[in-house]
Design an enzyme around this catalytic site. Structure first.
Site, PDB file in Angstrom:
ATOM      1  N   SER A  26      14.847  70.378  38.712  1.00 48.51           N
ATOM      2  CA  SER A  26      15.613  71.076  38.030  1.00 48.51           C
ATOM      3  C   SER A  26      15.267  72.429  37.302  1.00 48.51           C
ATOM      4  O   SER A  26      14.117  71.914  36.775  1.00 48.51           O
ATOM      5  CB  SER A  26      16.872  70.400  37.260  1.00 48.51           C
ATOM      6  OG  SER A  26      17.816  71.490  36.709  1.00 48.51           O
ATOM      7  N   TYR A  44      19.407  64.374  30.834  1.00 51.91           N
ATOM      8  CA  TYR A  44      18.963  65.256  32.210  1.00 51.91           C
ATOM      9  C   TYR A  44      17.647  65.824  32.113  1.00 51.91           C
ATOM     10  O   TYR A  44      16.915  65.886  32.909  1.00 51.91           O
ATOM     11  CB  TYR A  44      20.303  65.696  32.675  1.00 51.91           C
ATOM     12  CG  TYR A  44      20.124  66.498  33.755  1.00 51.91           C
ATOM     13  CD1 TYR A  44      20.683  65.866  34.771  1.00 51.91           C
ATOM     14  CD2 TYR A  44      19.965  67.933  34.272  1.00 51.91           C
ATOM     15  CE1 TYR A  44      20.474  66.488  36.270  1.00 51.91           C
ATOM     16  CE2 TYR A  44      19.843  68.418  35.096  1.00 51.91           C
ATOM     17  CZ  TYR A  44      20.104  67.756  36.416  1.00 51.91           C
ATOM     18  OH  TYR A  44      20.225  68.372  37.574  1.00 51.91           O
TER      19      TYR A  44
END
Length: 270
Positions: free
Chosen positions: A146, A159
């Site tokens: 990401s 995350y």
């Protein structure tokens, strides 16, 4: 007579591939007439539909696994079953979950689940898939990280931790397997893709929260999110991420390893 697709005859396992980016990646690889191993916590109807999409795209064979990647024993069982059915030439670790909250308010159970699925499961799939790849002299691991594996963001501690860790682990694996195989066999590479804002279900809660907070429509909330982070002002589509992944899997990419490629509209260039 046209040349065969570069990935014809290969076999790819894509985790989290019954929807979103994972489904698009699996379909793109299937279009090159590779066998596909799908994975996801899918209903029978979702699994049937994903399998249909793969066969229609051109995959000669499609398997579907529904193992829960939060449990290391389930990840190992999935890998053993997949490897028993044939070699895994391409591994795409795409499965991931998200939960947003301030660090002090983040439930410990959410930390455990996010780290397990987004990071630890990739460790287990890689440690089991890479040695046979090295023995054959060809293998591709593409980990869907990401933009948050490159830059941090508030309210996403587990995350961000998982995605930073995924990139670091991928670089270690790339170094360890860089000498496997050759140009002729295709070599073994390990890379990451780092999407920015992409049209998937995982971003919907953030859009909804922004729309509620600003009392605006979904489209206006999405534009506000893009304006804040992504200079292009455009989201990516899952099919566009899939194009990058499939090129990394081709033999021509034998010397591209250990990188984290941002597909983020300039987000991390700032």
């Amino acid at each position: 007579m046209s040349d065969s697709p570069p990935l014809q005859g290969r076999r790819a396992l894509v985790t989290g591939s019954v929807q979103g980016i994972g489904l698009a990646i699996a379909e793109a690889i299937a279009r090159q007439r590779a066998d596909i191993v799908l994975h996801g916590l899918a209903t029978p109807a979702q699994a049937h539909e994903a399998r249909r999409v793969m066969l229609e795209a051109g995959a000669p064979r499609v398997d579907v696994f529904t193992h829960d990647l939060r449990a290391p024993a389930h990840v190992e069982a999935m890998m053993q079953e997949a490897l028993a059915a044939g070699p895994i030439d391409i591994l795409v670790n795409n499965a991931g979950i998200q939960h947003t909250a301030p660090l002090a308010d983040m439930p410990r159970a959410k930390w455990d689940d996010i780290i397990a699925i987004n990071l630890s499961a990739a460790f287990d799939t890689m440690r089991l898939a890479l040695p046979p790849m090295a023995q054959r002299g060809y293998g591709r691991v593409v980990n869907i990280a990401s933009v948050h594996g490159l830059v941090a963001s508030i309210h996403k501690a587990p995350y961000v931790a998982a995605k930073f860790g995924l990139i670091g682990m991928s670089r270690v694996a790339a170094l360890e397997y860089a000498g496997a195989g050759s140009r002729a066999t295709g070599g073994v590479t390990v890379n990451c893709i780092c999407p920015g804002w992409t049209e998937t279900a995982i971003i919907q809660p953030q859009i909804d929260a922004r729309a509620h907070g600003l009392d605006v429509s979904r489209d206006e909330a999405m534009r506000d999110l893009l304006r804040e982070k992504q200079p292009s002002g455009r989201t990516s589509l899952p099919t566009e991420i899939a194009r990058v992944v499939t090129w990394l899997c081709e033999p021509a990419a034998h010397n591209l390893t250990g990188v984290a490629i941002p597909v983020d509209g300039g987000w991390t260039a700032q």
